[in-house]
Scaffold this active site. Structure first.
Site, PDB file in Angstrom:
ATOM      1  N   ASP A  26       0.777  -1.163  -0.234  1.00 26.87           N
ATOM      2  CA  ASP A  26      -0.088  -0.043   0.038  1.00 26.87           C
ATOM      3  C   ASP A  26       1.043   1.354  -0.079  1.00 26.87           C
ATOM      4  OD1 ASP A  26      -3.240   0.621   1.034  1.00 26.87           O
ATOM      5  OD2 ASP A  26      -2.003   2.312   1.207  1.00 26.87           O
ATOM      6  N   ILE A  27       0.302   2.335  -1.019  1.00 24.51           N
ATOM      7  CA  ILE A  27       1.293   3.524  -0.993  1.00 24.51           C
ATOM      8  C   ILE A  27       1.159   4.504   0.099  1.00 24.51           C
ATOM      9  CG2 ILE A  27      -0.585   4.885  -2.056  1.00 24.51           C
ATOM     10  CD1 ILE A  27       1.310   5.662  -4.000  1.00 24.51           C
ATOM     11  N   ASN A  81     -12.713  -3.105   2.799  1.00 16.68           N
ATOM     12  CA  ASN A  81     -13.841  -1.862   2.960  1.00 16.68           C
ATOM     13  C   ASN A  81     -14.597  -2.021   1.634  1.00 16.68           C
ATOM     14  OD1 ASN A  81     -12.229  -1.100   5.102  1.00 16.68           O
ATOM     15  ND2 ASN A  81     -10.894   0.106   3.770  1.00 16.68           N
ATOM     16  N   GLY A  87     -15.133   3.354   4.109  1.00 17.18           N
ATOM     17  CA  GLY A  87     -13.871   3.672   3.758  1.00 17.18           C
ATOM     18  C   GLY A  87     -13.455   3.195   2.354  1.00 17.18           C
ATOM     19  N   GLN A  88     -14.035   2.739   1.470  1.00 19.07           N
ATOM     20  CA  GLN A  88     -13.651   2.114   0.491  1.00 19.07           C
ATOM     21  C   GLN A  88     -13.304   3.431  -0.526  1.00 19.07           C
ATOM     22  OE1 GLN A  88     -15.936  -0.617  -1.786  1.00 19.07           O
ATOM     23  NE2 GLN A  88     -14.493  -1.061  -3.190  1.00 19.07           N
ATOM     24  N   HIS A  94     -10.212  -5.332  -3.768  1.00 18.71           N
ATOM     25  CA  HIS A  94      -8.990  -5.581  -2.917  1.00 18.71           C
ATOM     26  C   HIS A  94      -9.072  -5.966  -1.593  1.00 18.71           C
ATOM     27  CE1 HIS A  94      -9.889  -1.184  -2.389  1.00 18.71           C
ATOM     28  NE2 HIS A  94      -9.382  -1.186  -1.282  1.00 18.71           N
ATOM     29  N   HIS A  96      -6.956  -5.959   1.995  1.00 18.95           N
ATOM     30  CA  HIS A  96      -5.887  -5.153   2.611  1.00 18.95           C
ATOM     31  C   HIS A  96      -5.325  -6.391   3.517  1.00 18.95           C
ATOM     32  CE1 HIS A  96      -6.737  -0.898   2.127  1.00 18.95           C
ATOM     33  NE2 HIS A  96      -8.086  -1.364   1.952  1.00 18.95           N
TER      34      HIS A  96
HETATM   35  P1  AMP Z   1      -9.691   1.501   0.332  1.00 18.68           P
HETATM   36  O1  AMP Z   1      -9.593   2.775   0.984  1.00 18.68           O
HETATM   37  O2  AMP Z   1     -10.187   0.286   1.021  1.00 18.68           O
HETATM   38  O3  AMP Z   1     -10.432   1.323  -1.217  1.00 18.68           O
HETATM   39  O4  AMP Z   1      -8.116   1.334  -0.086  1.00 18.68           O
HETATM   40  C1  AMP Z   1      -7.303   1.779  -0.999  1.00 18.68           C
HETATM   41  C2  AMP Z   1      -6.083   1.490  -0.673  1.00 18.68           C
HETATM   42  O5  AMP Z   1      -5.242   1.738  -1.806  1.00 18.68           O
HETATM   43  C3  AMP Z   1      -5.526   2.731   0.341  1.00 18.68           C
HETATM   44  O6  AMP Z   1      -5.029   2.262   1.413  1.00 18.68           O
HETATM   45  C4  AMP Z   1      -4.681   3.399  -0.514  1.00 18.68           C
HETATM   46  O7  AMP Z   1      -3.587   3.914   0.175  1.00 18.68           O
HETATM   47  C5  AMP Z   1      -4.129   2.473  -1.697  1.00 18.68           C
HETATM   48  N1  AMP Z   1      -3.474   3.005  -2.931  1.00 18.68           N
HETATM   49  C6  AMP Z   1      -4.033   3.960  -3.697  1.00 18.68           C
HETATM   50  N2  AMP Z   1      -3.167   4.206  -4.761  1.00 18.68           N
HETATM   51  C7  AMP Z   1      -2.393   3.076  -4.612  1.00 18.68           C
HETATM   52  C8  AMP Z   1      -1.234   2.924  -5.345  1.00 18.68           C
HETATM   53  N3  AMP Z   1      -1.086   3.548  -6.445  1.00 18.68           N
HETATM   54  N4  AMP Z   1      -0.499   2.156  -5.092  1.00 18.68           N
HETATM   55  C9  AMP Z   1      -0.288   1.383  -3.752  1.00 18.68           C
HETATM   56  N5  AMP Z   1      -1.620   1.389  -2.911  1.00 18.68           N
HETATM   57  C10 AMP Z   1      -2.448   2.649  -3.344  1.00 18.68           C
END
Ligand code: AMP
Length: 108
Positions: A26-27, A81, A87-88, A94, A96
């Site tokens: 995760d970024i 999520n 929080g999605q 995906h 986590h």
């Molecule tokens: P959610 O909020 O459950 O939809 O999770 C989305 C996740 O994607 C968040 O934790 C972000 O930090 C992560 N995210 C968004 N863009 C990227 C990216 N380019 N590379 C890695 N993680 C990302």
């Protein structure tokens, strides 16, 4: 955007890849280990994926466990999520995989 990561069109810190899934860090990590596991096919959330392609949903869960093993997590949390109120923020299914610190229950 996760479709582009799955296709290798935008960079990600990939830790595992199979024929049907990609796992990458995760970024914006919320735990010492925070890896996302996505299906290469597009579905907006985990339940939609499971309804349409249960075999790939099983692949996703298996890969989440593989990531936890490779990251040497004795305890970890798998989070899906679902919906903006939960929080999605990215509407490509995906998981986590989070660990490396104590986890509170119930989650916030
Ligand atoms: P959610 O909020 O459950 O939809 O999770 C989305 C996740 O994607 C968040 O934790 C972000 O930090 C992560 N995210 C968004 N863009 C990227 C990216 N380019 N590379 C890695 N993680 C990302």
């Amino acid at each position: 955007m996760f479709c582009k990561i799955a296709a290798g069109q935008i960079p990600a810190d990939v830790v595992r890849e199979t024929g049907t899934t990609v796992a990458f860090r995760d970024i914006n990590p919320q735990a010492p280990t925070h890896v996302l596991v996505i299906p290469k096919v597009h579905h907006p959330d985990a339940a939609s994926l499971a309804a349409a392609e249960p075999g790939i949903a099983a692949d996703l869960l298996r890969e989440a466990g593989q990531v936890a093993g490779e990251e040497k997590l004795e305890s970890y949390r798998i989070v899906f999520n679902t919906g903006s109120g939960a929080g999605q923020t990215v509407f490509h299914a995906h998981a986590h995989v989070m660990g490396g610190r104590g986890m509170q229950w119930p989650p916030g």
